[in-house]
Design an enzyme around this catalytic site. Structure first.
Site, PDB file in Angstrom:
ATOM      1  N   ASN A   1      10.929  19.669  38.743  1.00 26.36           N
ATOM      2  CA  ASN A   1       9.601  20.231  38.565  1.00 26.36           C
ATOM      3  C   ASN A   1       9.641  20.465  36.960  1.00 26.36           C
ATOM      4  O   ASN A   1       8.937  20.051  36.174  1.00 26.36           O
ATOM      5  CB  ASN A   1       9.292  21.331  39.206  1.00 26.36           C
TER       6      ASN A   1
ATOM      7  N   GLY B   1      16.536  20.756  38.467  1.00 27.58           N
ATOM      8  CA  GLY B   1      15.463  21.226  38.613  1.00 27.58           C
ATOM      9  C   GLY B   1      14.092  20.285  38.352  1.00 27.58           C
ATOM     10  O   GLY B   1      13.679  20.455  37.047  1.00 27.58           O
TER      11      GLY B   1
ATOM     12  N   CYS C   1      17.596  19.982  43.488  1.00 28.24           N
ATOM     13  CA  CYS C   1      16.864  21.002  44.647  1.00 28.24           C
ATOM     14  C   CYS C   1      15.144  20.969  44.063  1.00 28.24           C
ATOM     15  O   CYS C   1      14.592  21.699  44.722  1.00 28.24           O
ATOM     16  CB  CYS C   1      17.537  22.212  44.366  1.00 28.24           C
TER      17      CYS C   1
ATOM     18  N   HIS D   1     -10.360  29.424  62.156  1.00 29.65           N
ATOM     19  CA  HIS D   1      -9.604  29.888  61.347  1.00 29.65           C
ATOM     20  C   HIS D   1      -8.393  30.655  62.176  1.00 29.65           C
ATOM     21  O   HIS D   1      -7.218  30.465  61.789  1.00 29.65           O
ATOM     22  CB  HIS D   1     -10.157  31.129  60.899  1.00 29.65           C
TER      23      HIS D   1
ATOM     24  N   ARG E   1      16.235  31.169  46.344  1.00 27.29           N
ATOM     25  CA  ARG E   1      15.631  32.013  45.012  1.00 27.29           C
ATOM     26  C   ARG E   1      15.524  33.329  45.163  1.00 27.29           C
ATOM     27  O   ARG E   1      15.368  34.016  46.421  1.00 27.29           O
ATOM     28  CB  ARG E   1      14.162  31.667  44.853  1.00 27.29           C
TER      29      ARG E   1
END
Length: 755
Positions: free
Chosen positions: A659, A657, A707, A398, A492
């Site tokens: 998505n 965009g 983007c 980890h 953003r």
């Protein structure tokens, strides 16, 4: 209900069961071999602290300077005392115990694992921060659950959340309770090389329970397996001195010496390697991304105990097999010792031996930490250090994963670095090759995290189509700029707002409008400065209500069945013009400061009316839309179909965009496992909307760009360049690949035109 069974949990239950619980539920649903169990939900923890009235005191206690080790320790102790000193309500106690009794008859042994709602995410592992308890019985179960809750406020967890910008009061914690696998052998598997992303499976294995491997207590065997042929390319058999087992008399988890006749034996048989490879391919196919898997073998069967995304794959690097750890004295050989390259990079500094956590304060900026094993508690010091060297541990521990996230070179499993290297000695570590050399490397040969993002090919491909980069957080600006991208296609604002830990309304109420504008200006300025004079396209606030609801002041947010289809983007800005006005004030100040490379982009517009209303607000804020570059996101079919009217409204650019556009065009929620297989950014309907929009924009002189994540896919790049898109914005690690793909397509178009 306080508990839910893993059989009923899926990936989209993250807020309810945390990252580990969601992953285990998803694996269970996929038919993979997972031990049965249940989850004490995150909402149970939240109700526990709120109903007891300790929540405000708890969050206040951990608001400390995360670089102050003493303050971190005090914060952890205060939080731990608050939680452990508060009793669990009777009805919750009985529900947890009833579920436990359903797992097995009598005093069944279970594993109790923390599962925070911000862990094992695609962009951050939060590895090893919360507690895990093995071989737990009924008598101690409830206390162990509370220990897991309290571990949400460990020193390393407080530090890491502060550094990553996760507000403490936004993160909840669930607890997974599973039937214990009394492993004969166990370990960790990466389905791709964790540093290079090569198509090789990396398996680390040791005798006994897996805690010894993931904690770095033992140096495990290391197997490198080719994905195509399934052949073991290298098998490094370690000297496995200790193992983690269940004490037959007490039932407790203890460390035992490995019998001499097994210390140097190979842990895994060929058939077990084959089975792990098979399971690794199944889980990677299921998640459609490289995975880090914890596994165990009992009575000949392989069980999967956990799977998380690999978040640390970089462009180059990679470890070699550990060799002899004795200091080299051969003439002309400056390599002192070798280990496993756990985190790529080359760094020089003074070796600082750390045998106790109290010694961490002695680690100065630029030192090389040398320790027996990499422990997660060392993270604050690791950030100051130039590199890490350990005696024990493997490349899948980890803490090694966290080293890669921090960009700190690490060499682990050297055997005896703490006794071989002199404290204060200047050494150079190579986290790619796994070597430690005498002396200091010339500065130009040392590689810092930012340098890892710089293109490895010497000449940037010259293209007519601009290739830009997406930036999520201001802290990534330097690394993003190092790619040589033509600018930022998407920055953003919402991250800058969400990291305030309060809704805009609450922050403004407590701190004033000026402070809110200052926060936005500061974040955008950091990126604009790094890229100047290259353009930086900044999107106004676009956070769904469920994200705001997790913040202080979020109780007033509307509850929506599907927030992605709800009150967000420009529709929220136009409906709440006060906050929107402050965002535009921030842009006005940036322009006044000389950052004329900043461009304004409005998200989730539907039609020209949205555009005209936003334009009016720009003018009211003192921004001249004729002098400044501004435009819109094309995320809905309505926006694509109405592009001509929006062009008439005066926009300078339109950015896809993909998505959202794909989800809204195909009516597919890509986070819904029942229909996620239908999600396809290259679907003919999506491509037609994009292509028609590009055609319409070219006719009227409006620039177009993409983007979304699809912009990094070769087929999408080919389609967009063929159509004549103005720019493509890619993720940081994909910029150079996209540049080459764009150049190849452009050259083909030129050849086709003259043939």
């Amino acid at each position: 209900m306080a508990v839910v069974w893993l059989d009923d949990v899926r990936a989209d239950d993250l807020d309810l069961v945390g990252g580990k619980g969601a992953s285990l539920g998803e694996l269970t649903g996929a038919g993979l071999p997972v031990p049965p169990g249940f989850v004490v939900t995150a909402s149970t923890y939240r109700a526990f602290i709120e109903d007891a009235g300790i929540d405000d005191e708890l969050f206040s206690a951990v608001e400390v300077d995360h670089e102050d080790s003493a303050a971190l320790k005090e914060a952890h102790e205060a939080a731990h005392e608050l939680i452990m000193g508060t009793p669990i309500p009777d009805d919750v106690r009985e529900e947890i115990l009833d579920a436990y009794r359903s797992i097995g008859e009598g005093d069944a042994f279970v594993a109790v694992r923390s599962s925070a709602t911000a862990e094992d995410l695609p962009d951050a592992s939060f590895a090893g921060q919360q507690e895990t308890f093995l071989n737990v019985t009924e008598d101690e179960l409830l206390e162990r659950v509370k220990e897991c809750w309290a571990s949400l406020f460990s020193e390393r967890a407080i530090y890491y959340r502060n550094r990553k910008g996760f507000p403490h009061d936004k993160v909840d914690i669930a607890v997974v309770v599973q039937q214990m696998v009394d492993a004969e052998k166990s370990g960790v598997m990466f389905t791709r090389h964790p540093s290079t992303g090569d198509m090789k499976v990396i398996i680390e294995a040791a005798w006994g329970l897996g805690e010894a491997v993931v904690s770095g207590t033992v140096s495990p065997d290391n197997y490198v397996v080719g994905r195509e042929g399934g052949e073991v390319e290298t098998a490094t058999i370690a000297d496995k001195k200790t193992m983690c087992v269940r004490d037959e008399e007490t039932g407790e988890t203890v460390m035992r010496d490995v019998p001499n006749d097994r210390r140097h034996d190979r842990v895994l048989t060929d058939s077990e390697v084959d089975r792990l490879l098979e399971l690794g391919e199944l889980v990677e196919d299921h998640y459609e991304s490289p995975q880090d898997v914890e596994w165990a073998v009992y009575d000949g069967d392989v069980y999967m105990l956990q799977s998380r995304p690999i978040t640390t794959i970089s462009e180059d690097g990679g470890g070699e097999s550990a060799g002899e750890s004795k200091r080299s004295t051969e003439a002309g050989d400056d390599v002192i010792m070798r280990g496993l390259g756990a985190s790529p990079g080359i760094a020089s500094g003074r070796a600082r031996t750390v045998t106790k956590l109290d010694h961490l304060d002695q680690v100065a900026e630029g030192d090389i930490i040398v320790t027996e094993m990499t422990m997660p508690d060392m993270v604050p010091a690791m950030k100051r250090a130039a590199g890490i060297v350990t005696d024990e541990g493997g490349m899948t521990s980890h803490a090694a994963i966290v080293s890669r996230e921090l960009g700190v070179p690490a060499v682990v499993g050297t055997g005896d670095a703490t006794t071989t290297l002199d404290d204060g000695e200047i050494v150079t570590i190579d986290g790619d090759k796994g070597t430690i050399r005498e002396g200091e490397e010339p500065e130009e040969k040392q590689r810092q995290p930012v340098e890892e993002a710089r293109p490895k090919t010497p000449v940037k491909p010259m293209t007519a189509t601009e290739v830009k980069v997406n930036v999520s957080i201001p802290e990534a600006a330097e690394r993003a700029a190092a790619t040589g991208a033509d600018g930022v296609g998407l920055l953003r604002i919402e991250h800058m707002v969400l990291t305030l830990g309060k809704t805009p309304e609450r922050f403004i109420e407590q701190n004033g409008e000026r402070a809110y504008v200052d926060e936005i200006v500061s974040g955008v300025r950091e990126v604009a400065e790094e890229f100047y004079p290259r353009p930086v396209r900044v999107r106004t606030l676009d956070a769904p209500t469920d994200e705001f609801r997790q913040l202080e002041g979020g109780e007033n947010e509307p509850r929506e069945h599907n927030p992605m289809l709800g009150y967000r983007g420009i529709r929220r800005g136009l409906d709440n013009p006060n906050n929107f006005r402050l965002e535009l004030q921030a842009f006005r100040r940036l322009f006044d400061m000389g950052y004329d490379n900043v461009e304004i982009m409005f998200p989730l517009v539907n039609d020209a009316e949205d555009v005209l209303r936003a334009k009016e607000h720009m003018i009211e804020a003192g921004i001249d839309p004729e002098k400044r570059e501004w435009g819109v996101m094309i995320e809905t079919p309505a926006a694509a179909l109405g592009i001509e009217e929006m062009a008439d409204a005066g926009i300078d650019f339109a950015s896809f965009g993909t998505n959202d556009l794909t989800q809204y065009t195909l009516a597919v929620d890509r986070n819904n496992e029942h229909v996620a297989n239908l999600y396809d950014e290259l679907h003919p309907a999506v491509l037609k909307l994009i292509g028609d929009t590009v055609d319409a924009c070219r006719e009227v002189g409006v620039k177009t760009s993409i983007c979304g994540q699809a912009g990094s896919k070769p087929k999408m790049v080919q389609f967009l360049v063929d159509k004549g898109v103005s720019s493509i914005s890619a993720n940081i690690d994909a910029v150079r690949d996209v540049q080459h793909e764009v150049k190849r397509v452009e050259q083909r178009l030129i050849l086709d035109s003259v043939r």
